[in-house]
Write an enzyme that holds these catalytic residues in place. Structure first.
Site: not given
Ligand SMILES: NC(=O)NCCC[C@H](N)C(=O)O
Length: 258
Positions: A19, A163, A67, A248
């Site tokens: 995403l 986040h 995470e 993460c």
């Molecule tokens: N804890 C974080 O910073 N997670 C990153 C998640 C990125 C992932 N592409 C998302 O949009 O969920």
């Protein structure tokens, strides 16, 4: 004696479909991402962390961002209910991993949503970002699980980034690091140090003075080195294209009972 174990999850075959919310999509080089992930895991190991691989969740493009699936407080695990539907199947393997380590397990239930990236712990204060992925019911449920254990849960608005920990993290002494343009309400934090780069706001505490940071934040690394910290830089460029940060890609377990 504190444990030094860290959960990680190998990038899955669909990583490039991960995403993106606040960024323009850019092509991800899968082979390079795997190399960067190996180097990230190696940096944890070189700094005394035993890394444990969570079983793959290959149908989920974002599963490497492990995470987001669990929040730890002491040896108590809270399995999340990720705000993005495409990420919900990631939690099963993480639940298995923490249960195997002897953690007691709690869950966020519908209608609550919560991503681990929205939770920043500083001592017994647990800051939780209320934003695109974590809703009010998720905040209430987190409070109900951790406050009886002695945590003070502080909810923080998050509107400018994915986040809470995309905006702020904390140094070992509890000083909050943040990039001001990305931080909604810096005055919520008792000690706040603005940093010159967005990715400079993301540090993983490796132990002692050592801070794992992204190579994309050289000015912040210099600032922090000048303050007596010891930055360890890793290139996570392919994950940054998907709004990932150093924080993460692992879940550190420091207070397991063994
Ligand atoms: N804890 C974080 O910073 N997670 C990153 C998640 C990125 C992932 N592409 C998302 O949009 O969920």
């Amino acid at each position: 004696m504190p444990s030094k174990k860290a959960l990680v999850r190998r990038p899955g075959p669909r990583l490039a479909e991960g995403l993106v919310t606040h960024l323009e999509r850019e092509p991800v080089d899968h082979a390079l991402a795997v190399e960067q992930w190996d180097a990230y895991v190696e940096a944890l190991a070189a700094n005394g962390w035993e890394t444990l691989e969570v079983d793959p969740a290959d149908e989920c493009p974002d599963s490497v961002f492990v995470e987001d699936a669990v929040v730890m407080y002491r040896n108590v695990a809270l399995i999340t209910r990720p705000g993005a539907e495409s990420r919900r199947a990631e939690t099963a393997g993480v639940e298995e991993a923490v249960a195997r380590l002897g953690c007691s397990v709690n869950w966020i239930w519908e209608p609550g949503t919560l991503d681990g990236g929205d939770v920043l712990k500083i001592g017994d204060t647990v800051y939780v970002g209320r934003g695109g992925r974590t809703n009010a019911a998720g905040v209430r449920q987190l409070r109900a699980v951790f406050e009886p254990l002695g945590a003070r849960v502080v909810a923080v608005p998050v509107s400018r980034v994915l986040h809470l920990k995309s905006a702020v993290t904390a140094l070992p002494d509890g000083t909050v690091l943040g990039h001001l343009p990305q931080t909604d309400v810096p005055s919520l934090f008792p000690r706040f140090l603005p940093v010159p780069e967005e990715s400079g706001a993301h540090v993983v505490l490796l132990g002692g003075d050592r801070l794992l940071m992204a190579a994309s934040a050289p000015k912040t690394a210099e600032l922090l080195a000048g303050l007596g910290h010891d930055p360890v830089l890793v290139d996570i460029g392919e994950f940054e294209k998907l709004e990932g940060c150093v924080t993460c890609l692992s879940v550190r377990l420091r207070e397991l009972y063994s």
